[in-house]
Design a protein around this motif. Structure first.
Motif, PDB file in Angstrom:
ATOM      1  N   GLY A  37       0.825  -1.193   0.000  1.00  0.00           N
ATOM      2  CA  GLY A  37       0.000   0.000   0.000  1.00  0.00           C
ATOM      3  C   GLY A  37       0.863   1.248   0.000  1.00  0.00           C
ATOM      4  N   VAL A  38       0.260   2.377  -0.332  1.00  0.00           N
ATOM      5  CA  VAL A  38       0.942   3.675  -0.312  1.00  0.00           C
ATOM      6  C   VAL A  38       0.277   4.538   0.744  1.00  0.00           C
ATOM      7  N   VAL A  39       1.070   5.097   1.646  1.00  0.00           N
ATOM      8  CA  VAL A  39       0.544   5.923   2.730  1.00  0.00           C
ATOM      9  C   VAL A  39       0.105   7.268   2.163  1.00  0.00           C
ATOM     10  N   ILE A  40      -1.155   7.647   2.400  1.00  0.00           N
ATOM     11  CA  ILE A  40      -1.664   8.912   1.875  1.00  0.00           C
ATOM     12  C   ILE A  40      -1.886   9.950   2.971  1.00  0.00           C
ATOM     13  N   THR A  41      -1.970   9.534   4.218  1.00  0.00           N
ATOM     14  CA  THR A  41      -2.038  10.491   5.321  1.00  0.00           C
ATOM     15  C   THR A  41      -1.742   9.781   6.630  1.00  0.00           C
ATOM     16  N   VAL A  42      -1.266  10.545   7.610  1.00  0.00           N
ATOM     17  CA  VAL A  42      -0.922  10.014   8.937  1.00  0.00           C
ATOM     18  C   VAL A  42      -1.638  10.870   9.968  1.00  0.00           C
ATOM     19  N   ASP A  43      -2.311  10.200  10.915  1.00  0.00           N
ATOM     20  CA  ASP A  43      -3.060  10.946  11.928  1.00  0.00           C
ATOM     21  C   ASP A  43      -3.053  10.178  13.243  1.00  0.00           C
ATOM     22  N   ARG A  44      -2.218  10.641  14.201  1.00  0.00           N
ATOM     23  CA  ARG A  44      -2.199  10.104  15.563  1.00  0.00           C
ATOM     24  C   ARG A  44      -2.104   8.580  15.613  1.00  0.00           C
ATOM     25  N   GLY A  45      -1.116   8.052  14.941  1.00  0.00           N
ATOM     26  CA  GLY A  45      -0.868   6.620  15.008  1.00  0.00           C
ATOM     27  C   GLY A  45      -1.711   5.778  14.069  1.00  0.00           C
ATOM     28  N   ARG A  46      -2.547   6.415  13.294  1.00  0.00           N
ATOM     29  CA  ARG A  46      -3.333   5.705  12.284  1.00  0.00           C
ATOM     30  C   ARG A  46      -2.867   6.143  10.908  1.00  0.00           C
ATOM     31  N   TYR A  47      -2.731   5.184  10.021  1.00  0.00           N
ATOM     32  CA  TYR A  47      -2.212   5.435   8.687  1.00  0.00           C
ATOM     33  C   TYR A  47      -3.283   5.057   7.671  1.00  0.00           C
ATOM     34  N   THR A 241      -3.999  26.803   6.779  1.00  0.00           N
ATOM     35  CA  THR A 241      -5.262  26.134   6.496  1.00  0.00           C
ATOM     36  C   THR A 241      -5.097  24.631   6.363  1.00  0.00           C
ATOM     37  N   SER A 242      -3.902  24.143   6.066  1.00  0.00           N
ATOM     38  CA  SER A 242      -3.641  22.705   5.985  1.00  0.00           C
ATOM     39  C   SER A 242      -2.894  22.290   7.239  1.00  0.00           C
ATOM     40  N   SER A 243      -3.413  21.300   7.946  1.00  0.00           N
ATOM     41  CA  SER A 243      -2.803  20.900   9.209  1.00  0.00           C
ATOM     42  C   SER A 243      -1.917  19.672   9.094  1.00  0.00           C
ATOM     43  N   SER A 244      -1.999  18.945   7.997  1.00  0.00           N
ATOM     44  CA  SER A 244      -1.183  17.746   7.834  1.00  0.00           C
ATOM     45  C   SER A 244      -1.007  17.463   6.352  1.00  0.00           C
ATOM     46  N   ALA A 245       0.064  16.728   6.036  1.00  0.00           N
ATOM     47  CA  ALA A 245       0.306  16.356   4.648  1.00  0.00           C
ATOM     48  C   ALA A 245      -0.701  15.291   4.221  1.00  0.00           C
ATOM     49  N   VAL A 246      -1.139  15.388   2.980  1.00  0.00           N
ATOM     50  CA  VAL A 246      -2.079  14.400   2.462  1.00  0.00           C
ATOM     51  C   VAL A 246      -1.804  14.206   0.978  1.00  0.00           C
ATOM     52  N   ALA A 247      -1.793  12.950   0.550  1.00  0.00           N
ATOM     53  CA  ALA A 247      -1.589  12.613  -0.853  1.00  0.00           C
ATOM     54  C   ALA A 247      -2.943  12.480  -1.540  1.00  0.00           C
ATOM     55  N   LEU A 248      -3.063  13.119  -2.688  1.00  0.00           N
ATOM     56  CA  LEU A 248      -4.317  13.129  -3.433  1.00  0.00           C
ATOM     57  C   LEU A 248      -4.062  12.645  -4.853  1.00  0.00           C
ATOM     58  N   ALA A 249      -4.895  11.720  -5.298  1.00  0.00           N
ATOM     59  CA  ALA A 249      -4.758  11.207  -6.660  1.00  0.00           C
ATOM     60  C   ALA A 249      -5.343  12.207  -7.643  1.00  0.00           C
ATOM     61  N   LEU A 250      -4.602  12.498  -8.695  1.00  0.00           N
ATOM     62  CA  LEU A 250      -5.115  13.366  -9.744  1.00  0.00           C
ATOM     63  C   LEU A 250      -6.170  12.617 -10.547  1.00  0.00           C
ATOM     64  N   PRO A 251      -7.112  13.334 -11.133  1.00  0.00           N
ATOM     65  CA  PRO A 251      -8.157  12.665 -11.920  1.00  0.00           C
ATOM     66  C   PRO A 251      -7.571  11.762 -12.997  1.00  0.00           C
ATOM     67  N   ASP A 252      -8.303  10.709 -13.299  1.00  0.00           N
ATOM     68  CA  ASP A 252      -7.924   9.740 -14.334  1.00  0.00           C
ATOM     69  C   ASP A 252      -6.623   9.007 -13.989  1.00  0.00           C
ATOM     70  N   ASP A 253      -6.322   8.884 -12.682  1.00  0.00           N
ATOM     71  CA  ASP A 253      -5.124   8.148 -12.249  1.00  0.00           C
ATOM     72  C   ASP A 253      -3.868   8.646 -12.945  1.00  0.00           C
ATOM     73  N   ILE A 258       0.919  15.864  -3.355  1.00  0.00           N
ATOM     74  CA  ILE A 258       0.934  15.786  -1.891  1.00  0.00           C
ATOM     75  C   ILE A 258       0.914  17.211  -1.360  1.00  0.00           C
ATOM     76  N   ASP A 259      -0.200  17.576  -0.743  1.00  0.00           N
ATOM     77  CA  ASP A 259      -0.342  18.906  -0.169  1.00  0.00           C
ATOM     78  C   ASP A 259       0.232  18.896   1.239  1.00  0.00           C
ATOM     79  N   THR A 260       1.036  19.898   1.555  1.00  0.00           N
ATOM     80  CA  THR A 260       1.674  19.991   2.872  1.00  0.00           C
ATOM     81  C   THR A 260       1.181  21.240   3.596  1.00  0.00           C
ATOM     82  N   PRO A 261       1.288  21.266   4.918  1.00  0.00           N
ATOM     83  CA  PRO A 261       0.889  22.471   5.657  1.00  0.00           C
ATOM     84  C   PRO A 261       1.714  23.683   5.241  1.00  0.00           C
ATOM     85  N   GLY A 262       1.121  24.870   5.336  1.00  0.00           N
ATOM     86  CA  GLY A 262       1.851  26.091   5.026  1.00  0.00           C
ATOM     87  C   GLY A 262       3.072  26.226   5.926  1.00  0.00           C
ATOM     88  N   ILE A 263       4.187  26.653   5.359  1.00  0.00           N
ATOM     89  CA  ILE A 263       5.435  26.742   6.114  1.00  0.00           C
ATOM     90  C   ILE A 263       5.856  28.200   6.262  1.00  0.00           C
TER      91      ILE A 263
END
Length: 336
Positions: A37-47, A241-253, A258-263
């Protein structure tokens, strides 16, 4: 025996259980056939993972110990990978990473923080105005991209507020790719060119708050629904506005973003200062005449004459200033 027929020591015949009920073995479990699998987000010990065509929630197996799992990691999972509500799989192995984007909280923080794994493109989003661009932060992101083996891409927003040409002159000698997209009113231009550049790749989007990064993400992935913020009129800074990194699939695969929190900072404590000059290819040839052990921030440094001669191009003075700012920030001072 006592008068009641009981032994005085009732536990004399009691056999203690053996400490180990299972034989020890040096054979480790074989997870070669486990699902990937590919990790798309991490949140408090849950993947949250994507396994084949479904999302799966997993936890990290105990045998992984302190092994970190970050967004973008390819992992082996066992257990219930159906993705049904209430199910939980286990991550039992992390595949070798092709690239790792890292940062530190600041330049004297000894602990590096891996952000994203296995991305091949770093998209640095910056507004040309409102808020004003921050070239030093952009330079730091470029150094981090080169150090991670990722290809950088500058995406400029709010180009209807000012001419982008003067800003781009600072990066002309580096030949950094760039695209101009998104207006200050939230509408987007140039998305087709951006989609083409992102197609088939794993791209990480970084940028400080208020530059329009979440607006771009929502335009590229309409179902993402990433929150957007406004720029404070007093401080000139955006709201996170973004609190955590998240991977998003672009349309049509057609790739991932991967959007990251503002730095607001991008520490480079993990980057060897001796390697920073390598990420300024427009200046590196000028170090050939530097004295042995030159720090490139001293009176004898040959880079001053190199830049004054025009060999580094019209952006040479600005680029040399950026290099030395990075070196000064990254190298500890000896002052008390």
């Amino acid at each position: 025996m006592t008068s009641r027929g009981l032994y005085t020591d009732e536990h004399a015949e009691f056999e203690r259980p053996r400490r180990r009920t299972r034989p020890r073995t040096k054979d480790h479990p074989d997870y070669s056939a486990a699902a990937i699998g590919v990790v798309i987000t991490v949140d408090r010990g849950r993947y949250r993972l994507v396994v084949e065509d479904r999302e799966v929630v997993a936890t990290k197996a105990r045998q992984l110990g302190r092994t970190g799992v970050i967004v973008g990691d390819e992992v082996r999972v066992v257990g219930d990978t159906s993705g049904d509500e209430g199910t939980l799989a286990r991550i039992v192995a992390v595949e070798e990473r092709r690239t790792v984007l890292r940062r530190t909280a600041d330049d004297d923080d000894p602990y590096e923080r891996p952000i994203v794994a296995n991305a091949d493109q770093l998209v640095i989003v910056t507004a040309l105005a409102d808020p004003e661009p921050r070239p030093r932060l952009i330079d730091r992101c470029l150094v981090a991209a080169y150090d991670a083996g990722m290809e950088p891409l500058l995406v400029l927003t709010k180009a209807d507020l000012t001419d982008p040409a003067p800003f781009l002159e600072q990066y002309a000698a580096l030949s950094v790719r760039h695209l101009v997209t998104a207006r200050h009113d939230g509408t987007t231009d140039g998305l087709d060119a951006l989609r083409e550049t992102l197609a088939g790749r794993v791209s990480v989007l970084v940028g400080h708050s208020g530059v329009g990064k979440s607006t771009l993400v929502n335009a590229l992935v309409p179902l993402a629904l990433r929150a957007t913020g406004v720029v404070n009129d007093v401080t000139g800074r955006g709201r996170h506005t973004s609190s955590s990194a998240v991977a998003l699939a672009l349309p049509d695969d057609d790739g991932w973003i991967i959007d990251t929190p503002g730095i607001r900072s991008f520490g480079l404590a993990h980057v060897d200062p001796a390697r920073i000059i390598q990420h300024f290819p427009d200046l590196e040839p000028g170090t050939a005449q530097c004295p042995r052990g030159c720090t490139h921030d001293e009176e004898e440094c040959a880079l001053d004459a190199w830049v004054d001669s025009g060999a580094a191009g019209p952006a040479g003075p600005s680029r040399l200033d950026s290099l030395r700012r990075l070196l000064r920030a990254r190298t500890p001072t000896t002052d008390d």
